[in-house]
Design a protein around this motif. Sequence first.
Motif, PDB file in Angstrom:
ATOM      1  N   ILE A 195     -12.213   0.847  -7.732  1.00  0.00           N
ATOM      2  CA  ILE A 195     -11.638   2.128  -8.110  1.00  0.00           C
ATOM      3  C   ILE A 195     -11.543   2.962  -6.832  1.00  0.00           C
ATOM      4  N   HIS A 196     -10.359   3.507  -6.574  1.00  0.00           N
ATOM      5  CA  HIS A 196     -10.056   4.096  -5.277  1.00  0.00           C
ATOM      6  C   HIS A 196      -9.416   5.472  -5.454  1.00  0.00           C
ATOM      7  N   ARG A 197      -9.748   6.369  -4.557  1.00  0.00           N
ATOM      8  CA  ARG A 197      -9.061   7.650  -4.502  1.00  0.00           C
ATOM      9  C   ARG A 197      -8.623   7.902  -3.059  1.00  0.00           C
ATOM     10  N   GLN A 198      -7.345   8.239  -2.910  1.00  0.00           N
ATOM     11  CA  GLN A 198      -6.813   8.497  -1.582  1.00  0.00           C
ATOM     12  C   GLN A 198      -7.193   9.893  -1.114  1.00  0.00           C
ATOM     13  N   ASP A 199      -7.224  10.070   0.184  1.00  0.00           N
ATOM     14  CA  ASP A 199      -7.478  11.386   0.747  1.00  0.00           C
ATOM     15  C   ASP A 199      -6.409  12.363   0.286  1.00  0.00           C
ATOM     16  N   GLY A 200      -6.843  13.535  -0.152  1.00  0.00           N
ATOM     17  CA  GLY A 200      -5.911  14.566  -0.576  1.00  0.00           C
ATOM     18  C   GLY A 200      -5.474  14.478  -2.021  1.00  0.00           C
ATOM     19  N   TYR A 201      -5.971  13.477  -2.773  1.00  0.00           N
ATOM     20  CA  TYR A 201      -5.582  13.300  -4.174  1.00  0.00           C
ATOM     21  C   TYR A 201      -6.814  13.449  -5.070  1.00  0.00           C
ATOM     22  N   THR A 202      -6.555  13.689  -6.359  1.00  0.00           N
ATOM     23  CA  THR A 202      -7.655  13.818  -7.325  1.00  0.00           C
ATOM     24  C   THR A 202      -7.706  12.660  -8.310  1.00  0.00           C
ATOM     25  N   ASN A 203      -6.649  11.852  -8.383  1.00  0.00           N
ATOM     26  CA  ASN A 203      -6.606  10.765  -9.351  1.00  0.00           C
ATOM     27  C   ASN A 203      -7.321   9.518  -8.831  1.00  0.00           C
ATOM     28  N   PHE A 204      -7.985   8.826  -9.752  1.00  0.00           N
ATOM     29  CA  PHE A 204      -8.650   7.570  -9.434  1.00  0.00           C
ATOM     30  C   PHE A 204      -7.742   6.420  -9.835  1.00  0.00           C
ATOM     31  N   LYS A 205      -7.501   5.499  -8.912  1.00  0.00           N
ATOM     32  CA  LYS A 205      -6.606   4.378  -9.130  1.00  0.00           C
ATOM     33  C   LYS A 205      -7.343   3.060  -8.929  1.00  0.00           C
ATOM     34  N   VAL A 206      -6.758   1.990  -9.460  1.00  0.00           N
ATOM     35  CA  VAL A 206      -7.250   0.653  -9.165  1.00  0.00           C
ATOM     36  C   VAL A 206      -6.552   0.170  -7.898  1.00  0.00           C
ATOM     37  N   ALA A 207      -7.323  -0.342  -6.964  1.00  0.00           N
ATOM     38  CA  ALA A 207      -6.764  -0.807  -5.698  1.00  0.00           C
ATOM     39  C   ALA A 207      -7.351  -2.165  -5.349  1.00  0.00           C
ATOM     40  N   ALA A 208      -6.633  -2.895  -4.500  1.00  0.00           N
ATOM     41  CA  ALA A 208      -7.086  -4.201  -4.018  1.00  0.00           C
ATOM     42  C   ALA A 208      -7.024  -4.201  -2.498  1.00  0.00           C
ATOM     43  N   GLN A 209      -8.121  -4.566  -1.876  1.00  0.00           N
ATOM     44  CA  GLN A 209      -8.188  -4.625  -0.419  1.00  0.00           C
ATOM     45  C   GLN A 209      -8.250  -6.072   0.035  1.00  0.00           C
ATOM     46  N   ASP A 210      -7.345  -6.431   0.929  1.00  0.00           N
ATOM     47  CA  ASP A 210      -7.365  -7.755   1.536  1.00  0.00           C
ATOM     48  C   ASP A 210      -8.492  -7.773   2.562  1.00  0.00           C
ATOM     49  N   LEU A 211      -9.538  -8.545   2.316  1.00  0.00           N
ATOM     50  CA  LEU A 211     -10.705  -8.538   3.182  1.00  0.00           C
ATOM     51  C   LEU A 211     -10.468  -9.234   4.512  1.00  0.00           C
ATOM     52  N   GLN A 212      -9.381  -9.994   4.627  1.00  0.00           N
ATOM     53  CA  GLN A 212      -9.066 -10.648   5.895  1.00  0.00           C
ATOM     54  C   GLN A 212      -8.161  -9.779   6.760  1.00  0.00           C
ATOM     55  N   ARG A 213      -7.149  -9.174   6.134  1.00  0.00           N
ATOM     56  CA  ARG A 213      -6.198  -8.361   6.896  1.00  0.00           C
ATOM     57  C   ARG A 213      -6.562  -6.881   6.904  1.00  0.00           C
ATOM     58  N   GLY A 214      -7.331  -6.440   5.905  1.00  0.00           N
ATOM     59  CA  GLY A 214      -7.776  -5.056   5.874  1.00  0.00           C
ATOM     60  C   GLY A 214      -6.866  -4.099   5.140  1.00  0.00           C
ATOM     61  N   ASN A 215      -5.627  -4.513   4.804  1.00  0.00           N
ATOM     62  CA  ASN A 215      -4.721  -3.593   4.115  1.00  0.00           C
ATOM     63  C   ASN A 215      -5.131  -3.417   2.655  1.00  0.00           C
ATOM     64  N   LEU A 216      -4.809  -2.260   2.101  1.00  0.00           N
ATOM     65  CA  LEU A 216      -5.208  -1.895   0.741  1.00  0.00           C
ATOM     66  C   LEU A 216      -3.973  -1.578  -0.076  1.00  0.00           C
ATOM     67  N   ARG A 217      -3.918  -2.089  -1.303  1.00  0.00           N
ATOM     68  CA  ARG A 217      -2.777  -1.887  -2.196  1.00  0.00           C
ATOM     69  C   ARG A 217      -3.210  -1.152  -3.448  1.00  0.00           C
ATOM     70  N   ILE A 218      -2.421  -0.174  -3.859  1.00  0.00           N
ATOM     71  CA  ILE A 218      -2.648   0.529  -5.123  1.00  0.00           C
ATOM     72  C   ILE A 218      -1.984  -0.284  -6.235  1.00  0.00           C
ATOM     73  N   LEU A 219      -2.744  -0.632  -7.264  1.00  0.00           N
ATOM     74  CA  LEU A 219      -2.228  -1.506  -8.316  1.00  0.00           C
ATOM     75  C   LEU A 219      -1.917  -0.783  -9.619  1.00  0.00           C
ATOM     76  N   SER A 220      -2.430   0.419  -9.827  1.00  0.00           N
ATOM     77  CA  SER A 220      -2.229   1.105 -11.102  1.00  0.00           C
ATOM     78  C   SER A 220      -1.357   2.340 -10.923  1.00  0.00           C
ATOM     79  N   GLU A 221      -0.673   2.698 -11.996  1.00  0.00           N
ATOM     80  CA  GLU A 221       0.161   3.905 -12.005  1.00  0.00           C
ATOM     81  C   GLU A 221      -0.434   4.975 -12.913  1.00  0.00           C
ATOM     82  N   THR A 222      -1.568   4.679 -13.505  1.00  0.00           N
ATOM     83  CA  THR A 222      -2.244   5.626 -14.382  1.00  0.00           C
ATOM     84  C   THR A 222      -3.244   6.440 -13.555  1.00  0.00           C
ATOM     85  N   SER A 223      -4.024   7.286 -14.222  1.00  0.00           N
ATOM     86  CA  SER A 223      -5.036   8.070 -13.523  1.00  0.00           C
ATOM     87  C   SER A 223      -6.353   7.964 -14.286  1.00  0.00           C
ATOM     88  N   LEU A 224      -7.423   8.398 -13.664  1.00  0.00           N
ATOM     89  CA  LEU A 224      -8.756   8.307 -14.264  1.00  0.00           C
ATOM     90  C   LEU A 224      -9.091   6.871 -14.647  1.00  0.00           C
TER      91      LEU A 224
END
Length: 431
Positions: free
Chosen positions: A347-376
């Motif tokens: 569960i991830h929250r970006q800087d400057g935002y209040t919504n909590f999203k589901v995210a996936a982080q590639d542990l080899q490359r380090g990039n992070l993807r937001i997977l959900s369009e909902t909040s909380l």
Amino acid sequence: MKTLIRIALVGLTLLVGSVQAADPLVVTSGTDRATPIAVVPFGWQGGTVLPEDMADIIGNDLRNSGTFQPIPRQNMISLPTRASEIIYRDWKALGAQYVIVGSIQPAGGRLQVQFGVFNVSTEQQVMSGSVGGTPDQLRDMAHYVSDQAFEKLTGIRGAFSTRLLYVTAERMGANTRYTLQRSDYDGARAVTLLQSREPILSPRYSPDGRRIAYVSFEQKRPRIFVQHIDTGRREQITNFEGLNGAPAFSPDGNRLAFVLSKDGNPEIYVMNLGTRQMQRLTNHYAIDTEPFWGADGQTIYFTSDRAGKPQIYKQRLGGGAAERVTFVGNYNANPKLSADEKTLVMIHRQDGYTNFKVAAQDLQRGNLRILSETSLDESPTVAPNGTMLIYATRQQGRGVLMLVSINGRVRLPLPTAQGEVREPSWSPYLN
């Protein structure tokens, strides 16, 4: 629902700080085209109407993976449905890359299903198979066909025959009824494993899928139980003062990690279920919670605010300092690993935002993807093959479960019972 068991997580939320980091890569539906596949209605040789449509189930399974896009059924009405009549130019005209056909025949009170998968581009049959069962097992047989086809076409084991745990909370007059439910991975065929007037939290499967651990408030305080699914027999594992929460089985099923605040601060402990001996893993003034085991059985990922904000760390049971894993965003919690341990879901929250999203982080490359369009969003759980995840969120004022493919192409709500639905947990492979 705000209960004592959530104090640790609430505390983390209140301590969120700020950090400068690059914006994560945002993945949305349709970023890449899924492989078109035609799942032809299976021929049925009996005289009665079957209780399930196998082709629909198979098509939905393959779509849910995010890898395939089924051809609409209305586009296939005039085309042959038997393997011996496959005309590749017709399927090419529809844009299908693969075709799945099958037949169902009665066999002494049971059903026998034959199926085949064809590659339209090479004009070759790539696999064939069969499966038998009762009419009540049509959904099981459909999931089996999906698993076989998915593995043949992708090289990844299918996860459509797995199960899902989740908790419902339904108002019954002045009281609330909590139930622990088990269903197919897609929410179908739910059955009740436990019912209580007090909250049930954090259900988790054992690696063999035969036991579940969960937190119950039936003694008015949070306590951890382990229950055998087949018999319903259960045993109380903890009875400490304060928090008793977030149970997680080790990969060998012999140990259980959980959170206790018996010494004044939420810390992570590991118990040997055979001897009931405990090891304290963390010892920090911060809040440490939500343990999740690495595949080696010696590493535990967890959430901690020891850097001033909730982030994910990992630590080995043999000792040593905890290592921070997440750095993007001002809130990262509730870690789950894919089976190959290449992807960390949270569960991830970006800087400057209040919504909590589901995210996936590639542990080899380090990039992070937001997977959900909902909040909380909360409580992500990952399929054992790493292709899908399910999480809890709110939709039209009600707690629901959402299924998302890891590649971001598919997002859909699962059909579940009435009431508030939360705390999903995906089973391991069951055979």
